[in-house]
Design an enzyme around this catalytic site. Structure first.
Site, PDB file in Angstrom:
ATOM      1  CB  SER A 540      -0.874   0.015   1.253  1.00 35.76           C
ATOM      2  OG  SER A 540      -1.463   1.287   1.416  1.00 35.76           O
ATOM      3  CE1 TYR A 553      -4.576  -2.234   4.693  1.00 39.95           C
ATOM      4  CE2 TYR A 553      -3.552  -0.124   4.180  1.00 39.95           C
ATOM      5  CZ  TYR A 553      -4.091  -1.330   3.758  1.00 39.95           C
ATOM      6  OH  TYR A 553      -4.138  -1.623   2.424  1.00 39.95           O
TER       7      TYR A 553
END
Ligand code: ZN
Length: 663
Positions: A540, A553
């Site tokens: 990401s 995350y």
């Protein structure tokens, strides 16, 4: 064989083309009669030509069609008054015949008629059927084939020894129209009739007689006892075969019918006996490779050496050698392994090989000896110019054809887009997800697009046992692993001060630890296989540009990037590459962007929730919405040999986010 399937659903005999389609499909549906494009059927009709004249027309199966699924369009027409004068010719080469027939067709520029067209044209009966029935070939493939045919089918049936299909064979069969039917040595059966049912029923009746005769003879030889399972684990064996063959898809068959062949004491004799009939050669090559005691590498090298000698004996000036590797492997105590460019290919090879070997076994049991083609005839079948020409027309091999790639999180979003792209490049995929319904949908749409249908494996990737089982299942199904797209992930929002510690752990489990588990098992398989490999992690933008309120995350994704670098360090020596793709804000079809996550991220950025997609698009340098297809393109590049010199790196697919530039 399935027997006579003619029933009341048959079209009326007067509907000539419909009843032709009907009986062609009956014949095509029985693999003991016809395999993958083999066999052909015809009818003679009367049609009005382009000048309004009434003319007799032969409708015969077109080249490249399959009897089990054929329809009316699969039968090109040829004018009989153009064809019949050819009976006065002494001989014609394949090329001359093909060129001549191009002038006789009813629909110019349409489908090419079968190479066995003239055989149908020269027989005067209205309906003609020709198959490569296993039982008939088992009768003929012996030193005394003609005797066996007479004994089994009676004197009314004519026998023609092996000759390659073409003009001379057609002429020979045409001259036998007074007999009841014709058996072609090492090839098959031809029947005819004035009604479709007559031709079909005679065909089935003769094959049944051949089967019954073989059964009576086989009773005289002692039954073969199967060997007990004694070999080590299957996966190392498949990986070793693949190490020798390179990027191919393997198929393993261990059913009783396959074991009945692989476990016979005379398996080496059957494997070396050659294909039962000429059109099998194109699919399975001249022989099978037995692996029994020796290493796969040694068995394959011995096969290749035999093939090179076979080529040198038969080759003419300028002829190029085809791939000398075996496509069929017989493994006593285990079964059969076949190879192909994709799973379907490997399955076709398995079916054809099964029939060739079954015929050899039946012939051996019935006659006490089995004889296929002479060395010369076998060479001429393998290097038949008409068939070599067909190979040049085949579409080029796709970039990832023959590669096995695992894609996790394939039930939606980026994983689904990646799966579509890789399948379109020819990869044979194994999809892994915890959501079977979404995954099946991905698989279904890949099949509908015409690409190789993937294997679907439901697994919880945080469970070591699930991961190991999924990797083994993939190797057992396709023979090895060349690529991994480690993509599955979950969102985990919340500021550190009020983050639930369970959610923190869960994010690390799914977004980091599961990638470690998969990496470990896949790298073991890739190393044993010895063909290198490529692992792509979908991380990401957050790994380098973390977001407040998204700590669980972002930390896990940073860990995933570091994992990729370790995999690159440890895998390099084995040719295993590991790289990362960092997407940002891919909303389309995504489960990660649930309504809750949208609300949380909108609040964190201080924008209304309905503007969240535009907000992300506006904050990147290119002012663009990033899609799953953009990510899939980067993944495809990293999986392919185009990036063969790239490992340990990150490609950002985020529209350009300066705060998250890779470093
Ligand atoms: Zn044929």
């Amino acid at each position: 064989m399935k027997g006579n399937l003619w029933d009341s659903s048959a079209p009326a005999e007067s509907a000539l083309l419909d009843v032709l389609v009907y009986r062609s499909r009956l014949l095509g549906a029985d693999p003991d009669l016809v395999l993958w494009g083999g066999g052909n059927t015809s009818v003679k009709t009367t049609e009005i030509d382009f000048r309004g004249r009434e003319r007799r027309v032969l409708r015969v199966k077109g080249s490249g069609t399959d009897l089990k699924s054929i329809d009316r369009s699969g039968f090109p027409g040829l004018y009989l008054d153009d064809i019949l004068p050819l009976r006065d010719h002494d001989d014609m080469s394949d090329e001359e015949m093909v060129a001549y027939l191009e002038h006789c067709v009813v629909e110019p520029g349409g489908r090419r008629p079968s190479i066995e067209t003239l055989l149908h044209g020269f027989l005067p009966a209205r309906h003609v059927d020709h198959t490569h029935a296993d039982a008939v070939i088992a009768l003929t493939n012996t030193e005394r084939g003609e005797e066996a045919v007479r004994a089994a089918l009676g004197d009314g049936v004519a026998y023609v020894p092996w000759r390659r299909p073409g003009f001379l064979l057609s002429k020979q069969v045409g001259a036998l129209a007074d007999s009841e039917a014709v058996v072609l040595g090492n090839h098959g059966l031809v029947t005819w009739g004035n009604t479709a049912e007559q031709s079909y029923s005679k065909h089935i009746g003769l094959v049944e007689r051949a089967e019954a005769y073989l059964r009576t003879l086989a009773g005289r030889t002692p039954a073969v006892t199967a060997r007990p399972l004694e070999s080590p684990a299957l996966e190392p064996l498949l990986l070793q075969i693949r190490r020798e063959l390179g990027h191919r898809i393997l198929r393993f068959e261990s059913g009783a019918e396959f074991r009945a062949i692989s476990d016979r004491p005379d398996v080496r004799q059957l494997a070396g006996a050659g294909p039962a009939t000429a059109d099998h050669v194109l699919r399975i090559g001249p022989w099978s490779c037995v692996i029994d005691g020796e290493s796969p590498a040694a068995a394959i090298e011995a096969y290749r050496q035999k093939y090179r000698e076979f080529f040198d004996r038969g080759a003419w000036e300028g002829l190029e050698m085809l791939d000398p590797s075996p496509r069929v492997f017989l493994i006593p105590g285990r079964g059969m392994v076949t190879s192909g460019w994709n799973a379907r290919d490997a399955q076709v090879v398995a079916e054809v090989a099964f029939h060739t070997l079954k015929i050899a076994a039946e012939g051996q049991d019935a006659h006490g000896s089995y004889q296929s083609f002479s060395d010369r005839d076998l060479f001429d079948a393998e290097y038949w110019p008409l068939e070599l020409y067909k190979l040049t027309l085949a579409p080029p091999t796709k970039e990832l054809e023959g590669r096995v790639v695992l894609v996790t999180g394939a039930a939606s979003g980026i994983g689904r887009a990646v799966a579509h792209r890789l399948a379109s490049l020819g990869a044979q995929l194994a999809l892994i997800d915890i959501d079977p319904a979404g995954m099946e949908q991905t698989a279904l749409s890949i099949g509908q697009a015409g690409d190789a249908p993937p294997l679907c494996i439901r697994a919880d990737l945080t469970e070591q046992g699930d991961v190991w089982a999924a990797v083994r299942h993939t190797v057992r199904t396709y023979g090895g692993i060349d690529g991994l797209v480690s993509n599955a992930g979950i969102p985990a929002a919340g500021r550190l001060t009020d983050l639930d510690s369970e959610l923190w752990r869960r994010s690390l489990e799914v977004n980091t630890t599961s990638h470690f588990l998969l990496t470990a098992h896949v790298m073991k398989m890739m190393t044993a296989q010895g063909l290198g490999g490529s692992i792509v992690y979908v991380a990401s933008k957050n790994a380098f540009g973390p977001g407040a309120g998204f700590g669980a995350y972002s930390v896990a994704k940073a860990g995933q990037v570091q994992l990729a670098r370790i995999a690159a360090l440890e895998g390099g020596a084995a040719g295993i590459r590991a790289n990362v793709v960092n997407p940002d804000a891919v909303f389309e079809d995504s489960k990660l962007w649930s309504d809750e996550v949208r609300r949380q991220r909108a609040a964190a950025h201080g924008v209304p929730v309905e503007q969240i997609e535009d907000f992300y698009a506006q904050r990147n340098l290119l002012k663009t919405k990033v899609t799953g297809r953009d990510v899939a393109e980067a993944v495809a590049f990293l999986l392919s040999d185009r990036s063969r010199a790239t490992t340990g790196t990150v490609i950002a697919v985020d529209g350009g986010v300066a705060a998250a530039f890779p470093r």
